[in-house]
Design an enzyme around this catalytic site. Structure first.
Site, PDB file in Angstrom:
ATOM      1  N   LYS A   1       0.857  -1.186   0.000  1.00  0.00           N
ATOM      2  CA  LYS A   1       0.000   0.000   0.000  1.00  0.00           C
ATOM      3  C   LYS A   1       0.888   1.230   0.000  1.00  0.00           C
ATOM      4  CE  LYS A   1      -3.588   2.361   2.582  1.00  0.00           C
ATOM      5  NZ  LYS A   1      -4.628   2.225   3.597  1.00  0.00           N
TER       6      LYS A   1
ATOM      7  N   LYS B   1      -2.177  -1.448  -3.879  1.00  0.00           N
ATOM      8  CA  LYS B   1      -3.045  -0.278  -3.787  1.00  0.00           C
ATOM      9  C   LYS B   1      -2.199   0.984  -3.857  1.00  0.00           C
ATOM     10  CE  LYS B   1      -6.071   1.927  -0.528  1.00  0.00           C
ATOM     11  NZ  LYS B   1      -6.447   2.021   0.859  1.00  0.00           N
TER      12      LYS B   1
HETATM   13  C1  PBG Z   1      -7.177   3.569   5.386  1.00  0.00           C
HETATM   14  C2  PBG Z   1      -7.649   3.310   4.012  1.00  0.00           C
HETATM   15  C3  PBG Z   1      -7.525   4.205   2.964  1.00  0.00           C
HETATM   16  C4  PBG Z   1      -8.155   3.624   1.878  1.00  0.00           C
HETATM   17  C5  PBG Z   1      -8.637   2.373   2.278  1.00  0.00           C
HETATM   18  N1  PBG Z   1      -8.308   2.193   3.611  1.00  0.00           N
HETATM   19  C6  PBG Z   1      -6.956   5.581   2.894  1.00  0.00           C
HETATM   20  C7  PBG Z   1      -5.666   5.895   3.484  1.00  0.00           C
HETATM   21  O1  PBG Z   1      -4.809   5.035   3.668  1.00  0.00           O
HETATM   22  O2  PBG Z   1      -5.511   7.064   3.786  1.00  0.00           O
HETATM   23  C8  PBG Z   1      -8.266   4.284   0.543  1.00  0.00           C
HETATM   24  C9  PBG Z   1      -9.323   3.800  -0.359  1.00  0.00           C
HETATM   25  C10 PBG Z   1      -9.609   4.688  -1.513  1.00  0.00           C
HETATM   26  O3  PBG Z   1      -8.960   5.722  -1.753  1.00  0.00           O
HETATM   27  O4  PBG Z   1     -10.548   4.338  -2.228  1.00  0.00           O
HETATM   28  N2  PBG Z   1      -6.481   2.632   6.052  1.00  0.00           N
END
Ligand code: PBG
Length: 328
Positions: A197, A251
């Site tokens: 991520k 992601k």
């Molecule tokens: C938080 C989380 C995020 C997303 C999913 N879980 C955002 C972040 O890490 O700030 C993002 C999902 C999206 O942008 O559609 N743990």
């Protein structure tokens, strides 16, 4: 042999032939629908940076779950947008069994038992500072956060979550969560690790949806990955698999197809992609501006995820895509 004996266009001449030689397909079985839930009854709220997506109260989210199941979508990813006064420095609300997420899970499980339920393990929907972990003297502390995440994962499993999805990027959390789940008799709860991520700008609209954007102090670069790195993603994946992840995720999605491809090729494990909020918003806003039509653009993006090696895609367009696939 080359031209004129070889003519690559021969196989592309007719629609049936193109179908016959197609290397990849997307089906509704490859889609996961994220749903953002809110308190109340019969309530829906638009999100200005995510046209076409609404925050839904549990009853309406349950109707959408039934629709998704009928369209052949195997699973939902539920995200709670909780009231500001429930957020705290330590995100304690995350550990309550009957919090918004827990009630959504229980209700949807009862009404739509055939659909799989996924929930994030991370504190950001619950903290007053918008971070995924515990903030101590300006630092997101790793080990203390992991201990809390284990409790959060347990609360989610107790509520009926099928797949817990740690999205926090702390070190060692997959192994710790697996151990905590097993010790409590939750051997069958799956772990989908947000293993690679990245600290991405494309999460902006999601943070609007959960009202965490304005709260976030600083950024998430001390725990989410540097956008510049690819090899590091493979190490993250390898570690999470060794700790017991059943599935892994990359992601964001579209600008990271190389990472998806490398992960699938190197490990051959269930590899999911998250077509995140900002990517979805790009398609919607471009379509609104007349650059192209939304649905064909969505279908192209989803098929490209499959070509890159993704087994499934989390996308806010899952219902739109599944409906289009059903129409044929
Ligand atoms: C938080 C989380 C995020 C997303 C999913 N879980 C955002 C972040 O890490 O700030 C993002 C999902 C999206 O942008 O559609 N743990």
């Amino acid at each position: 042999m080359t031209f004129p004996v070889v003519r690559m266009r021969r196989n592309r001449r007719t629609a049936w032939s193109r179908r016959l030689v197609a290397e990849n397909r997307i089906s509704s079985a490859d889609l996961i629908l994220p749903i953002i839930v809110i308190e109340g009854q019969n309530r829906r709220e638009t999100i200005s940076t995510m046209p076409g997506v609404e925050r839904l109260s549990i009853d309406l989210a349950t109707e959408v779950a039934a629709e998704a199941a009928a369209l052949g979508i195997p699973a939902l990813a539920l995200f709670p947008a909780i009231a500001a006064d429930l957020k705290s420095e330590d995100g304690a609300e995350a550990l309550k069994l009957d919090n918004l997420l827990g009630r959504a899970v229980t209700h949807i499980k009862r009404q739509v038992p055939e659909i799989g339920l996924i929930a994030d393990v991370a504190l950001d929907p619950y903290t007053s500072h918008g971070h995924d972990g515990l903030l101590v003297d300006g630092e997101i502390v790793n080990d203390a956060t992991v201990a809390v995440l284990c409790k959060q994962a347990l609360a989610e499993a107790e509520a009926g979550v099928d797949i817990v999805a740690p999205s926090d990027m702390m070190d060692g959390r997959i192994g710790a969560i697996r151990e905590a789940l097993d010790a409590a008799g939750h051997q069958n709860v799956q772990i989908l690790s947000y293993a690679a991520k990245y600290a991405s700008i494309f999460y902006g609209p999601f943070r609007d949806a959960l009202s965490t954007r304005g709260l976030l102090k600083g950024d998430k670069r001390t725990y989410q990955m540097d956008v510049a790195n690819g090899d590091e993603a493979l190490r993250e994946i390898e570690l999470d698999l060794a700790e017991g992840a059943d599935m892994v995720m990359v992601k964001p999605g579209m600008p990271y197809l190389d990472v998806i491809h490398r992960v699938k090729t190197n490990f051959g494990v269930p590899t999911f992609a998250y077509h995140v909020s900002g990517e979805y918003a790009m398609l919607r806003f471009a379509a609104q501006a007349g650059a192209f039509e939304y649905e064909p653009a969505l279908m192209e993006a989803l098929l490209c995820f499959r070509r890159a090696g993704a087994d499934a895609v989390l996308t806010y367009g899952a219902l739109d895509a599944a409906k289009r696939l059903k129409a044929g």
